[in-house]
Scaffold this active site. Sequence first.
Site, short mmCIF file in Angstrom:
data_model
loop_
_atom_site.label_atom_id
_atom_site.label_comp_id
_atom_site.label_asym_id
_atom_site.label_seq_id
_atom_site.Cartn_x
_atom_site.Cartn_y
_atom_site.Cartn_z
N HIS A 1 9.55 0.98 13.83
CA HIS A 1 10.13 0.69 12.35
C HIS A 1 11.17 1.97 12.22
CE1 HIS A 1 10.42 1.04 8.12
NE2 HIS A 1 10.03 -0.41 8.08
N CYS B 1 14.62 -3.16 10.24
CA CYS B 1 14.40 -3.02 8.73
C CYS B 1 16.00 -2.86 8.40
CB CYS B 1 13.40 -2.13 8.53
SG CYS B 1 13.18 -1.64 6.73
N HIS C 1 12.66 -6.99 9.01
CA HIS C 1 12.04 -6.73 7.51
C HIS C 1 13.35 -7.23 6.64
CE1 HIS C 1 8.74 -3.81 8.32
NE2 HIS C 1 8.23 -4.96 8.46
N ASP D 1 10.95 -8.15 2.23
CA ASP D 1 10.46 -6.71 2.36
C ASP D 1 10.30 -6.23 0.78
OD1 ASP D 1 9.51 -4.39 3.16
OD2 ASP D 1 11.27 -3.67 4.21
N HIS D 2 10.31 -5.07 0.28
CA HIS D 2 10.26 -4.33 -0.89
C HIS D 2 10.62 -5.29 -1.99
CE1 HIS D 2 9.69 -0.15 0.72
NE2 HIS D 2 8.97 -1.26 1.32
N TYR E 1 5.50 -3.91 -3.29
CA TYR E 1 4.65 -4.97 -2.94
C TYR E 1 4.17 -6.12 -3.68
CZ TYR E 1 5.75 -3.46 1.71
OH TYR E 1 6.16 -2.94 2.86
C1 DNO Z 1 7.26 0.21 3.86
C2 DNO Z 1 7.13 0.02 5.21
C3 DNO Z 1 6.55 1.11 6.13
C4 DNO Z 1 6.20 0.51 7.47
C5 DNO Z 1 6.00 1.65 8.42
C6 DNO Z 1 5.45 1.08 9.78
O1 DNO Z 1 7.22 -0.50 3.09
O2 DNO Z 1 8.06 -0.75 5.69
O3 DNO Z 1 5.61 1.92 5.73
O4 DNO Z 1 5.01 -0.31 7.19
O5 DNO Z 1 6.92 2.39 8.60
O6 DNO Z 1 4.80 1.94 10.50
#
Ligand code: DNO
Length: 350
Positions: free
Chosen positions: A196, A234, A263, A309-310, A323
């Site tokens: 990531h 991401c 992501h 994602d978020h 989340y």
């Molecule tokens: C945040 C996530 C990160 C991710 C870590 C992977 O929302 O994208 O916390 O899970 O960096 O190790």
Amino acid sequence: MKLTFRWYGETDSIPLDYIREIPGITGVVTALYDAKPGQLWKEESLKRQKELCAAKGLEMEVIESIPVSEDIKLGKPNRDELIANYAKNIELVAKYGVKCVCYNFMPVFDWLRTTMHYVNPDGSNSLAYIYEDFLKVDPKHLHLPGWDESYTEDELQALLAEYKNISHQQLFENLVYFLERIIPVCERCDVNMAIHPDDPPWDVFSLPRIISNEEDLDKLFKAVPSTRNGLTLCTGSFGASRNNDLVHMAAKYAKEGRIHFAHLRNVKYLGDHDSFVEAGHLSKMGSLNIAKIVEALVENGFDGYVRPDHGRNIFGEDAKPGYGLYDRALGACYINGLFEMIEYKKGENK
Ligand code: DNO
């Protein structure tokens, strides 16, 4: 692609019953939360997690994350023992059908924001990183929004002091040392490692960050060439830097078979200096062209896992930062639509 949804296990306020009602979701992205970084995962817990998912018709093929201990990142003498535990955890998750492990190599902190409740013009609120506010944070008394304060103030200071001797190059060599021992295990177990990126993709509190842009990725893949050594694309993390061209990166690394997990989320740049707010997924809500990124993935043969994602807090929800259910579910529907149309045009989804 396989559309997934992050699930924090049985303590998650969002039940699997809701997740499976989101159109197109094939499985969850999850982890075990009862072991510290470096410890062996409990088979019983993993088995239970898998059974809970299976009972709802959901796959559990992606783990996010098996955290990497700070001592591995620091290259301390006990790292071989910790890496051996990490390898055992990979073998264990593989036994339960896991195909992809997301992890990061950021010193001390994972993602960083300066507020959890930036109010958007539509009344929703989001996580944001405001450059001027970050400058005011005192690393001696760190209390950052959303950061799980797992260290005492003294422990944190000691850890930050240890990193004073670690350069970017040293941290990179420690990552390569780790992967040279883990990737052969992944080859054997049919598991892809998906690093990531740094979030945000620049150094914070003088801590080195080494997975922030295309140059960093090229260096990593050159050092450990197996395609098991791959990436979590991401978009919001890389995309927080105005210098990263996400469409180009998506195309390039999809073509190289390095993107095992994506992501997908949008960010909106604020002002002219490293400030951003997490926007809704739709391209026109933010500064990233999510449609073009998805097109670049599909056109270049991407066949990995995807998750929204978020999300913002919407519909009155006040969820775990980033989340909640609603905006991520909207994000999932948007992502479905993009893939459906682009694959249809390419003739893969007739
Ligand atoms: C945040 C996530 C990160 C991710 C870590 C992977 O929302 O994208 O916390 O899970 O960096 O190790």
